[in-house]
Design a protein around this motif. Structure first.
Motif, PDB file in Angstrom:
ATOM      1  N   GLU A 122       0.826  -1.205   0.000  1.00  0.00           N
ATOM      2  CA  GLU A 122       0.000   0.000   0.000  1.00  0.00           C
ATOM      3  C   GLU A 122       0.859   1.254   0.000  1.00  0.00           C
ATOM      4  O   GLU A 122       1.836   1.377   0.737  1.00  0.00           O
ATOM      5  CB  GLU A 122      -0.880   0.009   1.254  1.00  0.00           C
ATOM      6  N   GLY A 123       0.478   2.181  -0.881  1.00  0.00           N
ATOM      7  CA  GLY A 123       1.191   3.451  -0.965  1.00  0.00           C
ATOM      8  C   GLY A 123       2.325   3.468  -1.961  1.00  0.00           C
ATOM      9  O   GLY A 123       2.905   4.529  -2.230  1.00  0.00           O
ATOM     10  N   MET A 124       2.672   2.314  -2.537  1.00  0.00           N
ATOM     11  CA  MET A 124       3.753   2.244  -3.521  1.00  0.00           C
ATOM     12  C   MET A 124       3.196   2.181  -4.927  1.00  0.00           C
ATOM     13  O   MET A 124       2.159   1.566  -5.176  1.00  0.00           O
ATOM     14  CB  MET A 124       4.647   1.020  -3.280  1.00  0.00           C
ATOM     15  N   GLU A 125       3.888   2.823  -5.864  1.00  0.00           N
ATOM     16  CA  GLU A 125       3.572   2.740  -7.274  1.00  0.00           C
ATOM     17  C   GLU A 125       4.723   2.060  -8.004  1.00  0.00           C
ATOM     18  O   GLU A 125       5.810   1.857  -7.437  1.00  0.00           O
ATOM     19  CB  GLU A 125       3.328   4.134  -7.842  1.00  0.00           C
ATOM     20  N   ALA A 126       4.473   1.718  -9.267  1.00  0.00           N
ATOM     21  CA  ALA A 126       5.487   1.001 -10.040  1.00  0.00           C
ATOM     22  C   ALA A 126       6.820   1.746 -10.042  1.00  0.00           C
ATOM     23  O   ALA A 126       7.888   1.146  -9.899  1.00  0.00           O
ATOM     24  CB  ALA A 126       4.998   0.772 -11.471  1.00  0.00           C
ATOM     25  N   LYS A 127       6.756   3.069 -10.165  1.00  0.00           N
ATOM     26  CA  LYS A 127       7.997   3.856 -10.225  1.00  0.00           C
ATOM     27  C   LYS A 127       8.761   3.855  -8.896  1.00  0.00           C
ATOM     28  O   LYS A 127       9.933   4.255  -8.844  1.00  0.00           O
ATOM     29  CB  LYS A 127       7.674   5.287 -10.638  1.00  0.00           C
ATOM     30  N   ASP A 128       8.094   3.421  -7.828  1.00  0.00           N
ATOM     31  CA  ASP A 128       8.739   3.425  -6.511  1.00  0.00           C
ATOM     32  C   ASP A 128       9.589   2.182  -6.247  1.00  0.00           C
ATOM     33  O   ASP A 128      10.290   2.128  -5.235  1.00  0.00           O
ATOM     34  CB  ASP A 128       7.674   3.541  -5.410  1.00  0.00           C
ATOM     35  N   VAL A 129       9.515   1.184  -7.123  1.00  0.00           N
ATOM     36  CA  VAL A 129      10.333  -0.019  -6.927  1.00  0.00           C
ATOM     37  C   VAL A 129      11.808   0.370  -7.032  1.00  0.00           C
ATOM     38  O   VAL A 129      12.257   0.935  -8.029  1.00  0.00           O
ATOM     39  CB  VAL A 129       9.991  -1.101  -7.966  1.00  0.00           C
ATOM     40  N   ASP A 130      12.556   0.093  -5.995  1.00  0.00           N
ATOM     41  CA  ASP A 130      13.950   0.526  -5.882  1.00  0.00           C
ATOM     42  C   ASP A 130      14.873  -0.501  -6.536  1.00  0.00           C
ATOM     43  O   ASP A 130      14.979  -1.637  -6.070  1.00  0.00           O
ATOM     44  CB  ASP A 130      14.299   0.696  -4.404  1.00  0.00           C
ATOM     45  N   LEU A 131      15.540  -0.091  -7.620  1.00  0.00           N
ATOM     46  CA  LEU A 131      16.470  -0.978  -8.316  1.00  0.00           C
ATOM     47  C   LEU A 131      17.927  -0.712  -7.923  1.00  0.00           C
ATOM     48  O   LEU A 131      18.847  -1.132  -8.633  1.00  0.00           O
ATOM     49  CB  LEU A 131      16.314  -0.824  -9.838  1.00  0.00           C
ATOM     50  N   GLU A 132      18.133  -0.050  -6.807  1.00  0.00           N
ATOM     51  CA  GLU A 132      19.497   0.194  -6.334  1.00  0.00           C
ATOM     52  C   GLU A 132      20.205  -1.142  -6.081  1.00  0.00           C
ATOM     53  O   GLU A 132      19.609  -2.096  -5.578  1.00  0.00           O
ATOM     54  CB  GLU A 132      19.463   1.018  -5.050  1.00  0.00           C
ATOM     55  N   GLU A 133      21.498  -1.188  -6.423  1.00  0.00           N
ATOM     56  CA  GLU A 133      22.259  -2.427  -6.342  1.00  0.00           C
ATOM     57  C   GLU A 133      23.184  -2.452  -5.128  1.00  0.00           C
ATOM     58  O   GLU A 133      23.642  -1.428  -4.650  1.00  0.00           O
ATOM     59  CB  GLU A 133      23.122  -2.587  -7.601  1.00  0.00           C
ATOM     60  N   LYS A 134      23.460  -3.664  -4.683  1.00  0.00           N
ATOM     61  CA  LYS A 134      24.477  -3.904  -3.669  1.00  0.00           C
ATOM     62  C   LYS A 134      25.522  -4.810  -4.294  1.00  0.00           C
ATOM     63  O   LYS A 134      25.229  -5.923  -4.716  1.00  0.00           O
ATOM     64  CB  LYS A 134      23.863  -4.563  -2.432  1.00  0.00           C
ATOM     65  N   PHE A 135      26.765  -4.337  -4.349  1.00  0.00           N
ATOM     66  CA  PHE A 135      27.793  -5.016  -5.120  1.00  0.00           C
ATOM     67  C   PHE A 135      28.612  -5.974  -4.273  1.00  0.00           C
ATOM     68  O   PHE A 135      28.987  -5.672  -3.139  1.00  0.00           O
ATOM     69  CB  PHE A 135      28.734  -3.992  -5.765  1.00  0.00           C
ATOM     70  N   GLY A 136      28.866  -7.143  -4.828  1.00  0.00           N
ATOM     71  CA  GLY A 136      29.833  -8.102  -4.309  1.00  0.00           C
ATOM     72  C   GLY A 136      30.350  -8.849  -5.528  1.00  0.00           C
ATOM     73  O   GLY A 136      30.360  -8.311  -6.630  1.00  0.00           O
ATOM     74  N   LEU A 137      30.766 -10.095  -5.372  1.00  0.00           N
ATOM     75  CA  LEU A 137      31.044 -10.887  -6.576  1.00  0.00           C
ATOM     76  C   LEU A 137      29.781 -11.030  -7.401  1.00  0.00           C
ATOM     77  O   LEU A 137      29.825 -11.203  -8.616  1.00  0.00           O
ATOM     78  CB  LEU A 137      31.584 -12.274  -6.198  1.00  0.00           C
ATOM     79  N   THR A 138      28.619 -10.996  -6.725  1.00  0.00           N
ATOM     80  CA  THR A 138      27.336 -10.921  -7.412  1.00  0.00           C
ATOM     81  C   THR A 138      26.655  -9.616  -7.022  1.00  0.00           C
ATOM     82  O   THR A 138      26.983  -9.006  -6.010  1.00  0.00           O
ATOM     83  CB  THR A 138      26.420 -12.109  -7.044  1.00  0.00           C
ATOM     84  N   VAL A 139      25.687  -9.186  -7.844  1.00  0.00           N
ATOM     85  CA  VAL A 139      24.950  -7.957  -7.576  1.00  0.00           C
ATOM     86  C   VAL A 139      23.528  -8.322  -7.181  1.00  0.00           C
ATOM     87  O   VAL A 139      22.827  -9.013  -7.922  1.00  0.00           O
ATOM     88  CB  VAL A 139      24.952  -7.028  -8.799  1.00  0.00           C
ATOM     89  N   VAL A 140      23.115  -7.870  -6.009  1.00  0.00           N
ATOM     90  CA  VAL A 140      21.769  -8.146  -5.515  1.00  0.00           C
ATOM     91  C   VAL A 140      21.072  -6.806  -5.273  1.00  0.00           C
ATOM     92  O   VAL A 140      21.683  -5.737  -5.334  1.00  0.00           O
ATOM     93  CB  VAL A 140      21.795  -8.972  -4.209  1.00  0.00           C
TER      94      VAL A 140
END
Length: 519
Positions: free
Chosen positions: A477-495
């Motif tokens: 509730e209260g979130m829209e599609a544009k609010d999905v956070d695609l920020e990455e966390k880097f390691g040997l893999t990116v999550v």
């Protein structure tokens, strides 16, 4: 590649080390510059640290921006180490196909040189008899179509458990943390195949502990480690990275030790007994052979580390990224759900055999892997010869190389609207991720192509299709599609830096009963 300390403290540490390494670094730099090799261009290095601080906390992105300036092949001076970075499909083809043999070795981070792991690892061993034997065993005893088909039922069972957990969460009005449940399911999909047991429970916190260990390994190995860039420092371990990494590896190996010991005891100490129901049995079988392909306990633990670290986190991350992109793109979400319902109906579960009949679902996965490759930077190292590449550049023997898979997947020359999530692009192209098309190489290419790709293909598609068939998905509730956070966390893999949470709405009984299946 998150810094383990802020820049000011790192500079202080370097200043303290300066008196120890300055003379040596000066002579080392002089020796390097005297080499008669034409390295590719790159940014001017600073004294001592070189281009180390230009990597930032997301080096795959920083290196892509530098490639825009210096070209698809460039040289960076990271501390005292020259590193060549490859950032285009054409250069990747030249390196991984034309000169594959010379570039087949890996450069190994000091963080994973613990517990003798890399001495028996399929991922990190150089091409050799031992490496080929490991690869052959995986290809013939674990990843063949026949072996994968034989374990379809337990994998379906684990996905059914995932569906039940999500239904329970939905009935309580609780959002689902996609990455967590996908990781637990991926972990159990693997552990059922390897050990015939579950290593975690969706309703308990045990999966979080295992995930913490796996991500701890990946994060420590992805941090900028002074020991990787200054040859004199590994024995000091100034940032404590190897010490922390060793603790994570130890926890993982303890889990594997327990499984191996339990299985041997089940044979009543008769190690020649072969059940043949899972991969552990196969390895115990090899362990007692006298044909040169023996597997001692250490070799088994190293191989299991390869499989679980490379398989659980990357699979769950791909599912989470796919769901995030679909939640940001309602049209694509509707289209993939419509395909699944039209082809499969709602009254019959999706199975691995059905994946080929779902081209838009496959396109969603390809587009996710293009934009979010699990391993964005693939390390290589030249061995045996100096290589001349296009442009007259020479890469000396022993040079570290990074293949920027992330940059290649977003290369403007290879992909129209490269930064936009558009699965439709894969409906009109034959480009695939099986190592032949260098525009899309999330599983690598050449002789080091990931042997686990066939299992990953099944696991990702099966989980994703089941999630989309059985539930409609909405943002909290209260979130829209544009609010999905695609920020990455880097390691040997990116999550995903912020875990994706979504609300599942079970498909109604009437909808399920009334649906039509066409295959």
């Amino acid at each position: 590649m998150e810094l383990s300390m802020d820049s000011s403290f790192l500079w202080l540490l370097l200043s303290l080390l300066l008196s120890v390494i300055f003379l040596l670094s000066k002579s080392f730099t002089k020796a390097i510059s005297s080499r008669d090799h034409q390295l590719p261009p790159g940014p001017k290095p600073r004294p001592i640290v070189g281009n180390l601080f230009e990597l930032g906390d997301k080096p795959h992105r920083s290196l892509a921006r530098l490639a825009d300036v210096y070209g698809p092949i460039m040289t960076l001076r990271l501390g005292q180490v020259d590193t060549v970075v490859i950032s285009s499909p054409d250069m990747a083809r030249e390196v991984l196909q034309k000169h594959d043999a010379v570039f087949a070795n890996r450069s190994i981070a000091e963080a994973i040189r613990v517990l003798s792991y890399t001495d028996a690892s399929l991922i990190w061993l150089p091409p050799s008899h031992r490496w080929r034997n490991l690869r052959k065993i995986c290809n013939t005893q674990l990843f063949t179509p026949q072996r994968l088909d034989a374990h379809q039922s337990p994998r379906r069972e684990k996905v059914d458990e995932l569906m039940q957990f999500i239904s329970d969460s939905a009935s309580k009005g609780l959002p689902v943390e996609i990455g967590r449940v996908a990781f637990t399911t991926s972990l159990n999909l693997l552990s059922r195949t390897i050990f015939s047991v579950d290593l975690a429970d969706l309703y308990e916190e045990s999966s979080q502990k295992f995930k913490h260990v796996v991500q701890g390994i990946l994060e420590e190995a992805g941090k900028p480690n002074l020991s990787d860039y200054f040859p004199l420092l590994p024995w000091i371990d100034p940032q404590g990275i190897r010490r922390r990494s060793r603790g994570y590896f130890k926890q993982l190996h303890d889990v594997f030790d327990e499984q191996i010991t339990r299985r041997i005891r089940s044979y009543n100490l008769d190690e020649t007994k072969v059940v043949g129901n899972d991969f552990l049995d196969e390895l115990l079988h090899y362990r007692v052979q006298e044909d040169g392909s023996k597997f001692d306990r250490h070799a088994m633990k190293s191989l299991f580390t390869d499989i679980f670290v490379a398989g659980s986190d990357t699979t769950s991350a791909t599912v989470e990224w796919a769901m995030a992109e679909l939640l940001r793109s309602p049209a694509a979400m509707a289209k993939v759900r419509e395909e699944i319902v039209r082809v499969m109906g709602l009254g019959r579960d999706v199975n691995e055999d059905n994946i080929e009949a779902l081209p838009y679902l496959q396109a969603v996965v390809k587009e996710t892997l293009r934009l979010h490759p699990p391993a964005p930077l693939v390390p290589r190292r030249t061995t045996g010869a100096t290589v001349e590449l296009s442009g007259g550049y020479e890469i000396p023997n022993g040079t570290r190389v990074l293949i920027n898979v992330w940059a290649i997947g977003r290369h403007e020359g290879a992909w129209k609207d490269a930064g936009i999530f558009s699965p439709e692009r894969f409906l009109t192209t034959e480009v695939d991720y099986k190592g032949r098309d260098f525009e899309l190489i999330p599983f690598g290419a050449g002789r080091r192509f990931c042997p686990g790709q066939p299992l990953a293909f099944r696991m990702v598609h099966l989980m994703l299709a089941s999630l989309l068939q059985r539930f409609e998905w909405r943002l909290p509730e209260g979130m829209e599609a544009k609010d999905v956070d695609l920020e990455e966390k880097f390691g040997l893999t990116v999550v995903m830096a912020s875990p994706l949470r979504a609300v599942a709405v079970p498909v109604s009984h009437d909808e399920r009963v009334g649906a039509t299946c066409i295959i």
